[in-house]
Design an enzyme around this catalytic site. Structure first.
Site, mmCIF file in Angstrom:
data_model
loop_
_atom_site.group_PDB
_atom_site.id
_atom_site.type_symbol
_atom_site.label_atom_id
_atom_site.label_comp_id
_atom_site.label_asym_id
_atom_site.label_seq_id
_atom_site.Cartn_x
_atom_site.Cartn_y
_atom_site.Cartn_z
ATOM 1 N N CYS A 96 47.880 76.742 7.520
ATOM 2 C CA CYS A 96 46.889 75.918 8.214
ATOM 3 C C CYS A 96 45.768 75.503 7.255
ATOM 4 C CB CYS A 96 46.300 76.668 9.399
ATOM 5 S SG CYS A 96 45.090 75.692 10.324
ATOM 6 N N ASN A 194 59.702 71.978 7.400
ATOM 7 C CA ASN A 194 58.762 71.431 8.372
ATOM 8 C C ASN A 194 58.043 70.232 7.763
ATOM 9 O OD1 ASN A 194 55.518 71.993 9.336
ATOM 10 N ND2 ASN A 194 57.044 71.585 10.895
#
Length: 298
Positions: A96, A194
Protein backbone atom coordinates in the site's frame (compact mmCIF):
# COMPACT_ATOMS: atom_id res chain seq x y z
CA UNK A 1 -10.60 -7.34 -2.57
CA UNK A 2 -13.80 -6.13 -0.97
CA UNK A 3 -16.64 -6.55 1.47
CA UNK A 4 -18.58 -9.79 2.03
CA UNK A 5 -21.16 -9.18 -0.77
CA UNK A 6 -18.39 -8.37 -3.25
CA UNK A 7 -16.35 -11.43 -2.26
CA UNK A 8 -19.34 -13.76 -2.51
CA UNK A 9 -20.14 -12.38 -5.95
CA UNK A 10 -16.54 -13.00 -7.02
CA UNK A 11 -16.79 -16.56 -5.73
CA UNK A 12 -19.99 -17.16 -7.68
CA UNK A 13 -18.24 -15.89 -10.82
CA UNK A 14 -15.48 -18.44 -10.35
CA UNK A 15 -12.83 -16.99 -8.03
CA UNK A 16 -10.92 -19.60 -6.03
CA UNK A 17 -9.72 -17.12 -3.41
CA UNK A 18 -11.01 -13.70 -2.37
CA UNK A 19 -9.45 -10.93 -0.29
CA UNK A 20 -10.99 -8.70 2.33
CA UNK A 21 -10.21 -5.00 2.42
CA UNK A 22 -7.02 -4.11 4.29
CA UNK A 23 -7.60 -3.74 8.04
CA UNK A 24 -4.98 -2.17 10.30
CA UNK A 25 -3.90 -4.33 13.24
CA UNK A 26 -4.31 -1.47 15.75
CA UNK A 27 -8.00 -1.21 14.79
CA UNK A 28 -8.61 -4.94 14.75
CA UNK A 29 -7.20 -5.37 18.24
CA UNK A 30 -10.13 -3.25 19.44
CA UNK A 31 -12.62 -5.74 17.97
CA UNK A 32 -14.58 -8.60 19.44
CA UNK A 33 -15.91 -11.63 17.60
CA UNK A 34 -19.72 -11.88 17.53
CA UNK A 35 -21.99 -14.47 15.92
CA UNK A 36 -24.75 -12.70 14.02
CA UNK A 37 -27.64 -15.17 14.22
CA UNK A 38 -30.01 -13.15 12.02
CA UNK A 39 -27.57 -12.99 9.09
CA UNK A 40 -25.70 -16.21 9.71
CA UNK A 41 -22.41 -14.31 9.74
CA UNK A 42 -19.41 -13.91 11.98
CA UNK A 43 -18.92 -10.24 12.75
CA UNK A 44 -15.91 -8.50 14.22
CA UNK A 45 -17.28 -5.44 15.92
CA UNK A 46 -15.41 -2.49 17.30
CA UNK A 47 -15.72 -3.12 21.03
CA UNK A 48 -18.64 -1.30 22.61
CA UNK A 49 -20.22 -0.34 19.26
CA UNK A 50 -22.23 -1.83 16.40
CA UNK A 51 -19.51 -0.88 13.92
CA UNK A 52 -18.65 -3.92 11.76
CA UNK A 53 -14.93 -3.88 10.97
CA UNK A 54 -14.94 -7.28 9.24
CA UNK A 55 -17.79 -9.60 8.34
CA UNK A 56 -17.53 -13.13 7.01
CA UNK A 57 -19.66 -16.28 6.80
CA UNK A 58 -19.16 -20.06 6.69
CA UNK A 59 -19.81 -20.11 2.93
CA UNK A 60 -16.48 -18.36 2.25
CA UNK A 61 -14.49 -19.95 5.07
CA UNK A 62 -12.16 -21.88 2.79
CA UNK A 63 -11.47 -19.09 0.31
CA UNK A 64 -11.44 -15.72 2.06
CA UNK A 65 -8.10 -14.09 2.88
CA UNK A 66 -7.92 -11.60 5.75
CA UNK A 67 -5.68 -8.74 4.62
CA UNK A 68 -3.84 -6.90 7.38
CA UNK A 69 -1.75 -3.74 7.63
CA UNK A 70 0.97 -3.92 10.29
CA UNK A 71 4.45 -2.79 11.22
CA UNK A 72 5.03 -5.01 14.25
CA UNK A 73 5.28 -8.80 14.46
CA UNK A 74 3.82 -9.22 17.97
CA UNK A 75 0.92 -6.89 17.28
CA UNK A 76 0.23 -8.61 13.96
CA UNK A 77 0.11 -11.99 15.69
CA UNK A 78 -2.35 -10.78 18.33
CA UNK A 79 -4.63 -9.37 15.63
CA UNK A 80 -4.36 -12.50 13.48
CA UNK A 81 -5.26 -14.75 16.40
CA UNK A 82 -8.64 -13.02 16.67
CA UNK A 83 -9.70 -14.00 13.15
CA UNK A 84 -7.47 -16.89 12.06
CA UNK A 85 -10.05 -19.63 12.70
CA UNK A 86 -12.64 -17.91 10.49
CA UNK A 87 -10.59 -17.38 7.33
CA UNK A 88 -8.54 -19.40 4.86
CA UNK A 89 -5.40 -17.27 5.18
CA UNK A 90 -3.82 -14.16 6.66
CA UNK A 91 -2.16 -11.81 4.17
CA UNK A 92 0.17 -8.98 5.15
CA UNK A 93 -0.13 -5.94 2.89
CA UNK A 94 3.39 -4.74 2.06
CA UNK A 95 2.43 -2.75 -1.02
CA UNK A 96 0.00 0.00 0.00
CA UNK A 97 1.55 3.37 -1.07
CA UNK A 98 -0.96 5.60 0.73
CA UNK A 99 0.47 8.14 3.16
CA UNK A 100 -1.46 6.88 6.19
CA UNK A 101 0.02 3.44 5.66
CA UNK A 102 3.59 4.51 4.97
CA UNK A 103 3.63 7.05 7.82
CA UNK A 104 2.69 4.22 10.18
CA UNK A 105 5.52 2.05 8.92
CA UNK A 106 3.07 -0.25 7.16
CA UNK A 107 2.37 -1.18 3.55
CA UNK A 108 5.08 -0.09 1.11
CA UNK A 109 7.19 1.22 4.01
CA UNK A 110 8.03 -2.42 4.75
CA UNK A 111 9.67 -2.89 1.36
CA UNK A 112 12.84 -1.23 2.63
CA UNK A 113 12.84 -3.28 5.85
CA UNK A 114 13.52 -6.91 4.89
CA UNK A 115 14.46 -7.84 8.48
CA UNK A 116 11.09 -6.62 9.74
CA UNK A 117 9.31 -8.44 6.91
CA UNK A 118 11.10 -11.63 7.95
CA UNK A 119 10.17 -11.07 11.61
CA UNK A 120 6.50 -10.51 10.86
CA UNK A 121 6.09 -13.47 8.51
CA UNK A 122 8.07 -15.97 10.57
CA UNK A 123 6.32 -14.94 13.79
CA UNK A 124 2.92 -15.51 12.21
CA UNK A 125 3.91 -18.79 10.59
CA UNK A 126 5.38 -20.23 13.79
CA UNK A 127 2.36 -19.38 15.90
CA UNK A 128 -0.60 -19.91 13.58
CA UNK A 129 -2.06 -22.99 11.94
CA UNK A 130 -3.57 -20.70 9.29
CA UNK A 131 -1.84 -20.04 5.97
CA UNK A 132 0.22 -16.81 5.91
CA UNK A 133 1.04 -14.87 2.73
CA UNK A 134 1.96 -11.32 1.76
CA UNK A 135 1.70 -8.81 -1.07
CA UNK A 136 4.48 -6.50 -2.28
CA UNK A 137 5.06 -3.87 -4.96
CA UNK A 138 7.91 -3.61 -7.40
CA UNK A 139 11.08 -2.06 -6.03
CA UNK A 140 13.26 0.45 -7.87
CA UNK A 141 15.18 -2.20 -9.80
CA UNK A 142 14.29 -5.64 -11.08
CA UNK A 143 17.15 -7.15 -9.09
CA UNK A 144 15.94 -5.54 -5.84
CA UNK A 145 12.43 -6.92 -6.37
CA UNK A 146 13.69 -10.43 -7.07
CA UNK A 147 16.04 -10.38 -4.08
CA UNK A 148 13.24 -9.29 -1.74
CA UNK A 149 10.92 -11.94 -3.19
CA UNK A 150 13.55 -14.60 -2.58
CA UNK A 151 13.98 -13.48 1.03
CA UNK A 152 10.22 -13.67 1.50
CA UNK A 153 10.15 -17.16 -0.02
CA UNK A 154 12.73 -18.28 2.55
CA UNK A 155 10.31 -17.41 5.38
CA UNK A 156 8.23 -20.37 4.25
CA UNK A 157 5.16 -18.56 2.93
CA UNK A 158 3.34 -20.71 0.35
CA UNK A 159 2.58 -17.84 -2.07
CA UNK A 160 3.46 -14.23 -2.82
CA UNK A 161 1.35 -11.55 -4.53
CA UNK A 162 3.12 -8.87 -6.58
CA UNK A 163 1.55 -5.61 -7.72
CA UNK A 164 3.16 -4.49 -10.96
CA UNK A 165 3.79 -0.88 -9.99
CA UNK A 166 6.42 0.91 -7.93
CA UNK A 167 5.62 3.14 -4.97
CA UNK A 168 6.04 6.31 -7.01
CA UNK A 169 3.74 5.04 -9.77
CA UNK A 170 0.15 6.19 -9.96
CA UNK A 171 -2.87 4.00 -10.80
CA UNK A 172 -2.93 5.47 -14.33
CA UNK A 173 0.64 4.30 -14.96
CA UNK A 174 0.74 0.92 -16.75
CA UNK A 175 1.54 -2.10 -14.62
CA UNK A 176 4.90 -3.66 -15.44
CA UNK A 177 3.87 -7.25 -16.07
CA UNK A 178 7.34 -8.15 -17.38
CA UNK A 179 8.85 -7.34 -13.99
CA UNK A 180 6.33 -9.61 -12.29
CA UNK A 181 7.48 -12.31 -14.69
CA UNK A 182 11.02 -11.89 -13.32
CA UNK A 183 9.73 -12.80 -9.87
CA UNK A 184 7.79 -15.78 -11.20
CA UNK A 185 10.89 -17.22 -12.84
CA UNK A 186 13.00 -16.66 -9.73
CA UNK A 187 10.70 -18.38 -7.20
CA UNK A 188 9.47 -21.92 -6.70
CA UNK A 189 6.29 -20.85 -4.86
CA UNK A 190 3.17 -19.55 -6.67
CA UNK A 191 3.12 -15.84 -7.50
CA UNK A 192 -0.17 -13.92 -7.76
CA UNK A 193 0.03 -11.14 -10.35
CA UNK A 194 -1.87 -7.91 -9.75
CA UNK A 195 -2.41 -4.76 -11.79
CA UNK A 196 -4.30 -3.58 -14.90
CA UNK A 197 -6.85 -6.38 -15.10
CA UNK A 198 -9.98 -4.55 -16.19
CA UNK A 199 -11.62 -6.91 -18.69
CA UNK A 200 -11.90 -10.65 -19.17
CA UNK A 201 -9.37 -10.56 -22.02
CA UNK A 202 -6.85 -8.92 -19.66
CA UNK A 203 -7.01 -12.05 -17.55
CA UNK A 204 -5.51 -14.13 -20.36
CA UNK A 205 -2.99 -11.42 -21.28
CA UNK A 206 -1.57 -11.12 -17.77
CA UNK A 207 -1.52 -14.89 -17.45
CA UNK A 208 0.42 -15.20 -20.71
CA UNK A 209 2.80 -12.38 -19.75
CA UNK A 210 3.55 -13.58 -16.23
CA UNK A 211 2.32 -17.20 -16.20
CA UNK A 212 0.09 -16.45 -13.21
CA UNK A 213 -3.64 -15.49 -13.04
CA UNK A 214 -5.37 -12.48 -11.50
CA UNK A 215 -8.72 -10.72 -11.75
CA UNK A 216 -11.77 -9.06 -10.22
CA UNK A 217 -15.32 -10.48 -9.86
CA UNK A 218 -16.83 -10.54 -13.32
CA UNK A 219 -13.57 -11.44 -15.03
CA UNK A 220 -13.88 -15.00 -13.76
CA UNK A 221 -16.97 -15.71 -15.87
CA UNK A 222 -15.62 -18.13 -18.51
CA UNK A 223 -18.13 -17.07 -21.19
CA UNK A 224 -17.22 -13.41 -20.86
CA UNK A 225 -18.31 -10.62 -18.62
CA UNK A 226 -21.87 -9.85 -17.67
CA UNK A 227 -23.49 -6.50 -18.55
CA UNK A 228 -22.48 -3.85 -16.03
CA UNK A 229 -26.11 -3.17 -15.14
CA UNK A 230 -26.55 -6.81 -14.08
CA UNK A 231 -23.34 -6.75 -12.06
CA UNK A 232 -24.33 -3.60 -10.17
CA UNK A 233 -27.85 -4.78 -9.41
CA UNK A 234 -26.57 -8.12 -8.20
CA UNK A 235 -24.08 -6.35 -5.95
CA UNK A 236 -26.85 -4.10 -4.56
CA UNK A 237 -29.00 -7.17 -3.79
CA UNK A 238 -26.14 -8.90 -2.02
CA UNK A 239 -25.38 -5.74 -0.05
CA UNK A 240 -29.00 -5.62 1.08
CA UNK A 241 -29.04 -9.31 1.99
CA UNK A 242 -25.83 -9.15 4.04
CA UNK A 243 -26.49 -5.69 5.55
CA UNK A 244 -23.32 -4.30 4.08
CA UNK A 245 -22.19 -0.90 5.32
CA UNK A 246 -23.83 1.78 3.16
CA UNK A 247 -20.64 3.78 2.74
CA UNK A 248 -18.78 0.68 1.56
CA UNK A 249 -21.55 -0.26 -0.87
CA UNK A 250 -21.65 3.23 -2.39
CA UNK A 251 -17.88 3.31 -2.79
CA UNK A 252 -17.81 -0.05 -4.56
CA UNK A 253 -20.60 0.99 -6.93
CA UNK A 254 -18.72 4.17 -7.79
CA UNK A 255 -15.57 2.18 -8.51
CA UNK A 256 -17.56 -0.11 -10.82
CA UNK A 257 -19.02 2.91 -12.63
CA UNK A 258 -15.59 4.44 -13.16
CA UNK A 259 -14.56 1.38 -15.18
CA UNK A 260 -16.95 2.25 -17.98
CA UNK A 261 -18.49 5.68 -17.36
CA UNK A 262 -18.27 8.91 -15.34
CA UNK A 263 -19.41 9.72 -11.82
CA UNK A 264 -20.64 13.13 -12.98
CA UNK A 265 -23.50 11.52 -14.87
CA UNK A 266 -26.94 11.06 -13.18
CA UNK A 267 -26.17 7.60 -11.80
CA UNK A 268 -23.03 8.72 -9.99
CA UNK A 269 -24.75 11.78 -8.59
CA UNK A 270 -27.69 9.62 -7.55
CA UNK A 271 -25.43 7.35 -5.50
CA UNK A 272 -24.02 10.35 -3.64
CA UNK A 273 -27.55 11.42 -2.70
CA UNK A 274 -28.46 8.04 -1.19
CA UNK A 275 -28.61 8.27 2.61
CA UNK A 276 -30.08 4.82 3.32
CA UNK A 277 -30.13 1.32 1.92
CA UNK A 278 -33.72 1.96 0.82
CA UNK A 279 -32.55 4.95 -1.23
CA UNK A 280 -29.93 2.82 -2.96
CA UNK A 281 -32.44 0.03 -3.64
CA UNK A 282 -34.80 2.55 -5.23
CA UNK A 283 -32.03 3.96 -7.42
CA UNK A 284 -31.32 0.51 -8.85
CA UNK A 285 -34.92 -0.68 -9.08
CA UNK A 286 -34.57 -3.15 -6.21
CA UNK A 287 -37.27 -1.74 -3.91
CA UNK A 288 -39.32 -4.95 -3.89
CA UNK A 289 -36.25 -7.03 -3.03
CA UNK A 290 -35.28 -4.59 -0.27
CA UNK A 291 -38.76 -4.64 1.26
CA UNK A 292 -38.90 -8.45 1.06
CA UNK A 293 -35.55 -8.89 2.83
CA UNK A 294 -36.28 -6.30 5.51
CA UNK A 295 -39.78 -7.65 6.24
CA UNK A 296 -38.45 -11.22 6.57
CA UNK A 297 -35.61 -10.05 8.77
CA UNK A 298 -37.96 -8.33 11.17
Amino acid sequence: MGSLPFRLMAAEYGADITYGEEIIDHKFLKCERVTNESLGTTDFLERGTDNVVFRTCPKERDMVVFQMGTSDAVRALKAAQIVCNDVAAIDINMGCPKSFSISGGMGAALLSKPELIHDILTTLRRNLDTTVTCKIRLLNTRQDTVELARRIEKTGVPALAVHGRKVKDRPKDPAKWDEIADVVSALSIPVIANGDVFEYDDFKRIKDATEVPCGTPQFFVPKGKKPWEDVKREYVRKSILWENDLKSTKQTLKELIMHYSCLELPEGKGINKCDTGADLAKLYGEEDYYNFVVSNRN
